[in-house]
Motif scaffolding. Structure first.
Motif, PDB file in Angstrom:
ATOM      1  N   ARG A 131     -12.862  -5.514  -0.452  1.00 49.28           N
ATOM      2  CA  ARG A 131     -11.492  -5.267  -0.915  1.00 49.28           C
ATOM      3  C   ARG A 131     -10.917  -4.012  -0.283  1.00 49.28           C
ATOM      4  O   ARG A 131      -9.787  -4.000   0.228  1.00 49.28           O
ATOM      5  CB  ARG A 131     -11.463  -5.120  -2.442  1.00 49.28           C
ATOM      6  CG  ARG A 131     -10.050  -4.972  -3.021  1.00 49.28           C
ATOM      7  CD  ARG A 131     -10.045  -4.139  -4.281  1.00 49.28           C
ATOM      8  NE  ARG A 131     -10.392  -2.750  -4.038  1.00 49.28           N
ATOM      9  CZ  ARG A 131      -9.532  -1.813  -3.605  1.00 49.28           C
ATOM     10  NH1 ARG A 131      -8.279  -2.128  -3.357  1.00 49.28           N
ATOM     11  NH2 ARG A 131      -9.937  -0.570  -3.410  1.00 49.28           N
ATOM     12  N   ALA A 132     -11.707  -2.923  -0.317  1.00 52.58           N
ATOM     13  CA  ALA A 132     -11.212  -1.654   0.216  1.00 52.58           C
ATOM     14  C   ALA A 132     -10.954  -1.746   1.715  1.00 52.58           C
ATOM     15  O   ALA A 132      -9.921  -1.271   2.214  1.00 52.58           O
ATOM     16  CB  ALA A 132     -12.213  -0.536  -0.090  1.00 52.58           C
ATOM     17  N   GLY A 133     -11.900  -2.355   2.450  1.00 50.10           N
ATOM     18  CA  GLY A 133     -11.722  -2.466   3.896  1.00 50.10           C
ATOM     19  C   GLY A 133     -10.520  -3.323   4.267  1.00 50.10           C
ATOM     20  O   GLY A 133      -9.730  -2.963   5.143  1.00 50.10           O
ATOM     21  N   ALA A 134     -10.369  -4.458   3.584  1.00 53.30           N
ATOM     22  CA  ALA A 134      -9.250  -5.353   3.891  1.00 53.30           C
ATOM     23  C   ALA A 134      -7.916  -4.709   3.531  1.00 53.30           C
ATOM     24  O   ALA A 134      -6.956  -4.751   4.316  1.00 53.30           O
ATOM     25  CB  ALA A 134      -9.425  -6.671   3.139  1.00 53.30           C
ATOM     26  N   MET A 135      -7.846  -4.090   2.345  1.00 55.72           N
ATOM     27  CA  MET A 135      -6.585  -3.504   1.915  1.00 55.72           C
ATOM     28  C   MET A 135      -6.221  -2.291   2.768  1.00 55.72           C
ATOM     29  O   MET A 135      -5.033  -2.048   3.051  1.00 55.72           O
ATOM     30  CB  MET A 135      -6.671  -3.107   0.444  1.00 55.72           C
ATOM     31  CG  MET A 135      -5.322  -2.776  -0.164  1.00 55.72           C
ATOM     32  SD  MET A 135      -5.377  -2.712  -1.961  1.00 55.72           S
ATOM     33  CE  MET A 135      -3.640  -2.356  -2.299  1.00 55.72           C
ATOM     34  N   ALA A 136      -7.236  -1.525   3.196  1.00 50.12           N
ATOM     35  CA  ALA A 136      -6.966  -0.382   4.060  1.00 50.12           C
ATOM     36  C   ALA A 136      -6.364  -0.847   5.388  1.00 50.12           C
ATOM     37  O   ALA A 136      -5.487  -0.193   5.959  1.00 50.12           O
ATOM     38  CB  ALA A 136      -8.242   0.412   4.300  1.00 50.12           C
ATOM     39  N   GLY A 137      -6.849  -2.002   5.896  1.00 51.00           N
ATOM     40  CA  GLY A 137      -6.301  -2.529   7.139  1.00 51.00           C
ATOM     41  C   GLY A 137      -4.867  -3.004   6.989  1.00 51.00           C
ATOM     42  O   GLY A 137      -4.106  -2.978   7.952  1.00 51.00           O
ATOM     43  N   TRP A 138      -4.490  -3.419   5.773  1.00 54.84           N
ATOM     44  CA  TRP A 138      -3.141  -3.950   5.548  1.00 54.84           C
ATOM     45  C   TRP A 138      -2.142  -2.885   5.114  1.00 54.84           C
ATOM     46  O   TRP A 138      -1.005  -2.866   5.575  1.00 54.84           O
ATOM     47  CB  TRP A 138      -3.189  -5.041   4.478  1.00 54.84           C
ATOM     48  CG  TRP A 138      -3.981  -6.249   4.885  1.00 54.84           C
ATOM     49  CD1 TRP A 138      -4.194  -6.704   6.155  1.00 54.84           C
ATOM     50  CD2 TRP A 138      -4.684  -7.142   4.012  1.00 54.84           C
ATOM     51  NE1 TRP A 138      -4.988  -7.825   6.149  1.00 54.84           N
ATOM     52  CE2 TRP A 138      -5.301  -8.134   4.840  1.00 54.84           C
ATOM     53  CE3 TRP A 138      -4.858  -7.221   2.636  1.00 54.84           C
ATOM     54  CZ2 TRP A 138      -6.074  -9.159   4.315  1.00 54.84           C
ATOM     55  CZ3 TRP A 138      -5.626  -8.263   2.120  1.00 54.84           C
ATOM     56  CH2 TRP A 138      -6.217  -9.221   2.950  1.00 54.84           C
ATOM     57  N   THR A 139      -2.560  -2.011   4.194  1.00 53.18           N
ATOM     58  CA  THR A 139      -1.605  -1.077   3.583  1.00 53.18           C
ATOM     59  C   THR A 139      -1.899   0.385   3.874  1.00 53.18           C
ATOM     60  O   THR A 139      -1.106   1.242   3.503  1.00 53.18           O
ATOM     61  CB  THR A 139      -1.588  -1.263   2.048  1.00 53.18           C
ATOM     62  OG1 THR A 139      -2.854  -0.865   1.504  1.00 53.18           O
ATOM     63  CG2 THR A 139      -1.327  -2.723   1.676  1.00 53.18           C
TER      64      THR A 139
END
Length: 474
Positions: free
Chosen positions: A371-379
């Motif tokens: 979750r953290a890695g994916a969201m960091a890449g998006w937002t």
């Protein structure tokens, strides 16, 4: 005569009763310190190596994805295995296996061009072995430490863990920065070699005479027991939610870069452990707590608030302070969880319930990494952190409303806790009358005849064991 201030200070200091009463507790405490210290060298080096090879936060977060399935499968199987075989043999075999995986990391790092795929293979292998090992370690605690010493034992185990968690990440950051990944992996290999030698000195821990072989039916029996106990269920889901939404450790390297403080990476991983250590050093008061469900809830809420603040602030020292408070909250919640588990679960189901605990304790961080890695890449990195902290607090509040018995749990009045303290339990799922726990004398708090008063702990019963990056040893 002792002065009042001195008496108050003594009441805050850790309760050393388990240390004084058990020689094996002392042996395992030292063994665990060696293992945790050496493991954190690789635990920091591995995601850093993936970052160096790819430069992608999503690639680092993908570690959680490859670890998830092995953890679920082998965690559940390991729980059934712990109830059916000698737990000492499981611990020794898995420690040796983890050492071999660390050797694979070392050999790959020495190649002229280190490959990426072996890092994910090793991460999956570590997850599988940790899933097999942790139920065997976790399920020994209630059997070998007296009922009234469970909170004290959890606090002492946490102190041991935090010493390794503080020194390991801090030194690993320096070692990797100035000497490369190979030396960090070399220290991990040496640590597991020492651990195997120490574990061989443990007294055998055979299963009950009528123990069944591991099976899906046995696993389902443990799951039914957990589902039928709202207090146990509450400890699992609160921790799962907290880690799913607020476990941003995998993107710390990117946060350090964003704050223009690459030097602080090791401190970020260690800060939570410092907070846990401070709470552990002043944990004497927790031995007198009866409402352990409140500890679980309050600790998880503190964790979420502190993580949210860490993502909001742009000053590196305020970020480190917030991560310290998060570690203290995680340990407080962990003390409550560990005490409830060890005070209420019957001996014959302990391994299988420890397998379920592996899922609640570890699946959350694995999914949290994704979750953290994916969201960091998006937002962006910071928004991924602070929004996760807010979601953690909200989810804990909703779970409290759904499972009110967790908040009202009292170690003196809860039926399962009183039955366990008396050395008796009901057969799970049958409602039939119980028999004394194996090796225990009813009413004594328990001294198993096969092990004596021994203290063994694994990551699963170590509160605050997630601040430095992940739950797996290597």
């Amino acid at each position: 005569m002792t002065s009042k201030p001195s008496s108050k200070l003594a009441a805050l200091l850790p309760d050393l009763a388990p240390w004084r009463s058990s020689a094996d507790f002392r042996l395992l405490w030292i063994q665990g310190l060696v293992t945790y210290f050496s493991s954190f060298m690789a635990l920091i080096a591995l995601p850093l190596q993936i970052k160096h090879l790819t430069g992608s936060p999503l690639a680092v977060g993908a570690m959680g994805a490859v670890e998830l399935v092995p953890l679920v499968v082998f965690g559940l199987y390991g729980g059934a295995l712990a109830d059916a075989v000698d737990r000492r043999k499981v611990i020794i075999a898995t420690e040796a296996g983890l050492g071999l995986l660390a050797l694979m990391l070392l050999l790959n790092s020495l190649l002229p061009s280190p490959m990426l795929w072996p890092l994910y293979v090793v991460a999956a292998g570590v997850s599988a072995l940790a899933g097999l090992q942790r139920p065997a370690l976790d399920s020994l605690m209630a059997r070998i430490v007296p009922h009234e010493q469970q909170t004290a034992a959890a606090a002492l185990n946490s102190l041991r863990w935090q010493m390794g968690a503080i020194a390991g990440p801090a030194l690993a950051g320096l070692v990797v920065a100035y000497a490369g990944h190979a030396p960090a992996y070399g220290v991990t290999i040496a640590g597991f070699a020492v651990s195997v030698l120490l574990c061989r000195r443990l007294t055998p821990a055979p299963p009950a005479r009528d123990a069944e072989k591991p099976s899906l039916r046995g696993i389902a029996e443990g799951a039914r027991y957990a589902w039928s106990r709202p207090v146990l269920l509450g400890t699992y889901v609160v921790d799962l939610a907290a880690m799913l939404f607020a476990f941003p450790n995998t993107i710390f390297p990117f946060l350090a870069d964003e704050l223009d403080a690459a030097w602080s990476l090791g401190l970020m991983y260690a800060a939570g452990s410092v907070g846990s250590l401070v709470l552990g050093l002043t944990s004497g008061w927790t031995s007198k707590v009866r409402r352990h469900g409140l500890l679980v809830v309050l600790g998880a809420a503190v964790w979420g608030l502190a993580i949210a603040a860490a993502g909001w602030f742009a000053d590196i020292w305020l970020v480190l302070l917030c991560l310290g408070f998060a570690g203290a909250g995680d340990m407080l919640s962990g003390l409550g969880r560990s005490t409830i588990w060890n005070q209420t679960i019957p001996e014959e189901l302990r391994g299988r319930l420890a397998g379920i605990e592996v899922l609640s304790y570890s699946v959350g961080p694995q999914l949290g990494q994704v979750r953290a890695g994916a969201m960091a890449g998006w937002t962006g990195t910071r928004s991924a952190i602070w929004t996760g902290g807010v979601a953690c607090v909200a989810s804990v509040g909703l779970l409290c409303l759904a499972l009110p018995k967790l908040l009202t749990y009292d170690a003196e009045t809860d039926e399962d806790a009183r039955r366990r303290k008396a050395g008796r339990y009901e057969n799970a799922g049958t409602g039939s009358g119980g028999t004394p726990d194996a090796g225990e004398t009813p009413g004594t708090g328990g001294t198993p005849d096969t092990l004596g008063a021994r203290g063994v702990s694994g990551p699963g019963d170590t509160p605050g064991a997630r601040e430095a990056g992940a739950e797996a040893p290597a």
